[in-house]
Design an enzyme around this catalytic site. Structure first.
Site, PDB file in Angstrom:
ATOM      1  N   ASP A  45       0.842  -1.212   0.000  1.00 21.81           N
ATOM      2  CA  ASP A  45       0.000   0.000   0.000  1.00 21.81           C
ATOM      3  C   ASP A  45       0.873   1.256   0.000  1.00 21.81           C
ATOM      4  O   ASP A  45       0.357   2.376  -0.073  1.00 21.81           O
ATOM      5  CB  ASP A  45      -1.015  -0.009   1.153  1.00 21.81           C
ATOM      6  CG  ASP A  45      -0.367  -0.043   2.514  1.00 21.81           C
ATOM      7  OD1 ASP A  45       0.872  -0.127   2.600  1.00 21.81           O
ATOM      8  OD2 ASP A  45      -1.118   0.014   3.519  1.00 21.81           O
ATOM      9  N   SER A  46       2.211   1.067  -0.002  1.00 19.75           N
ATOM     10  CA  SER A  46       3.135   2.178  -0.254  1.00 19.75           C
ATOM     11  C   SER A  46       2.891   2.742  -1.652  1.00 19.75           C
ATOM     12  O   SER A  46       3.403   3.814  -1.991  1.00 19.75           O
ATOM     13  CB  SER A  46       4.586   1.708  -0.116  1.00 19.75           C
ATOM     14  OG  SER A  46       4.793   0.512  -0.836  1.00 19.75           O
ATOM     15  N   ASP A  84      -0.978  -6.287  -0.215  1.00 22.57           N
ATOM     16  CA  ASP A  84      -1.332  -5.613   1.041  1.00 22.57           C
ATOM     17  C   ASP A  84      -2.834  -5.425   1.136  1.00 22.57           C
ATOM     18  O   ASP A  84      -3.477  -4.996   0.165  1.00 22.57           O
ATOM     19  CB  ASP A  84      -0.697  -4.218   1.078  1.00 22.57           C
ATOM     20  CG  ASP A  84       0.481  -4.142   2.028  1.00 22.57           C
ATOM     21  OD1 ASP A  84       0.624  -5.026   2.892  1.00 22.57           O
ATOM     22  OD2 ASP A  84       1.265  -3.183   1.892  1.00 22.57           O
ATOM     23  N   GLU A 183       9.105  -3.971  10.757  1.00 30.29           N
ATOM     24  CA  GLU A 183       9.469  -2.654  10.206  1.00 30.29           C
ATOM     25  C   GLU A 183       9.988  -1.733  11.311  1.00 30.29           C
ATOM     26  O   GLU A 183       9.304  -1.528  12.327  1.00 30.29           O
ATOM     27  CB  GLU A 183       8.258  -2.021   9.494  1.00 30.29           C
ATOM     28  CG  GLU A 183       8.614  -0.652   8.903  1.00 30.29           C
ATOM     29  CD  GLU A 183       7.624  -0.125   7.861  1.00 30.29           C
ATOM     30  OE1 GLU A 183       6.691  -0.864   7.466  1.00 30.29           O
ATOM     31  OE2 GLU A 183       7.795   1.028   7.445  1.00 30.29           O
TER      32      GLU A 183
END
Ligand code: KIV
Length: 282
Positions: A45-46, A84, A183
């Site tokens: 979803d980046s 995602d 992350e």
């Protein structure tokens, strides 16, 4: 062609060799990543930040994710394709989460979904896995809920917070996740979590002790320039290559050097003369 990588392959590679994962959002880049033999391709979803120019991953939904997943899945022959789950597609209730994850697999043609940790994450993960869809977890810095975890900051920096991350990772493993993204976690904490799990960890800003590494492709190619997190290594400066090509195109058009004869279609001279005389007569 190499055979398609499965979730079982990813599980069995733990402690045998490191895993590689990159994002892709369109057909040409996904083809290059797949041809290079990267193990896992993530339609992240980046997408929101690096492709659509939005300021938050919470601003993409199912339609955008499906649109890009379809393009990527047309290219992927060998890598495991993870998609995602976008913000609000799995947080509302487990039933909606199952429906949306099914759409990402059936319409987007993914092999698995990834979802970020949130307070009801365990029940949702359980139901999605129970419906037959493999799930990759994501803990540490979870951009969709960054406002709830103190912003875009390294997570697990004190013993209590680190223990919470370890507990989350163990719970996700218990529910049947096949891998977990860590992350922005201190390297020793990522190393400890990696040691304590049977499933692979894939780090981004989590040091070298994870079972694998992931980067956003636009970051590592130098194609996204708005900001660069500390954990990003630029393996290329693709922006400069593109900028130079565009400048060269502009110059050659202005100087009438492009198109050259080899880019040009012609008509036989007698046909052209005929056209001109027909034009006069008409
Ligand atoms: O959306 C994304 O690109 C991700 C990676 C940072 C793992 O979730």
């Amino acid at each position: 062609m190499d055979k398609k990588i499965t979730v079982q392959d990813i599980l069995s590679l733990k402690n045998r060799r490191k895993l590689t994962m990159l994002t892709a959002y369109d057909y040409p880049i996904a083809s290059l990543v797949d041809d290079a033999g990267i193990d896992i391709i993530l339609v992240g979803d980046s997408l929101a930040n690096v492709v659509l120019g939005l300021d938050s991953t919470t601003k993409v939904g199912m339609l955008e994710m499906l649109h890009h997943a379809k393009a990527v899945s047309r290219a992927v022959k060998q890598a495991l394709l993870v998609i995602d789950m976008p913000y609000d597609s799995y947080q509302i209730n487990p039933e909606e989460a199952v429906q949306n994850s099914r759409r990402l697999i059936e319409e987007g043609r993914g092999d698995a979904v990834k979802l970020e940790w949130f307070d009801k994450c365990i029940e949702v993960t359980r139901q999605v896995i129970k419906s037959g869809i493999p799930v990759m977890g994501h803990i540490g810095l979870t951009p969709q809920t960054a406002d709830k975890i103190g912003g875009f900051k390294v997570q697990g920096r004190d013993a209590q917070a680190a223990l919470r991350l370890l507990e989350q990772a163990k719970q996700l493993e218990e529910e049947g996740c096949f891998a977990i993204v860590l992350e922005c976690v201190p390297d020793k904490i990522a190393g400890l979590i990696t040691q304590r799990l049977r499933i692979p960890t894939i780090g981004i800003g989590a040091g070298v002790h994870c079972d694998g590494q992931v980067l956003v492709i636009h970051d590592m190619l130098g194609l996204f320039q708005r900001y660069r997190p500390k954990f990003v290594k630029r393996y290329a400066d693709v922006s400069s290559v593109i900028r130079e090509a565009i400048e060269e195109f502009k110059k050659e058009v202005l100087e009438e050097k492009f198109p050259a004869p080899e880019h040009t279609f012609t008509i036989k001279e007698e046909e052209f003369k005929k056209l001109k005389s027909d034009e006069k007569e008409g």
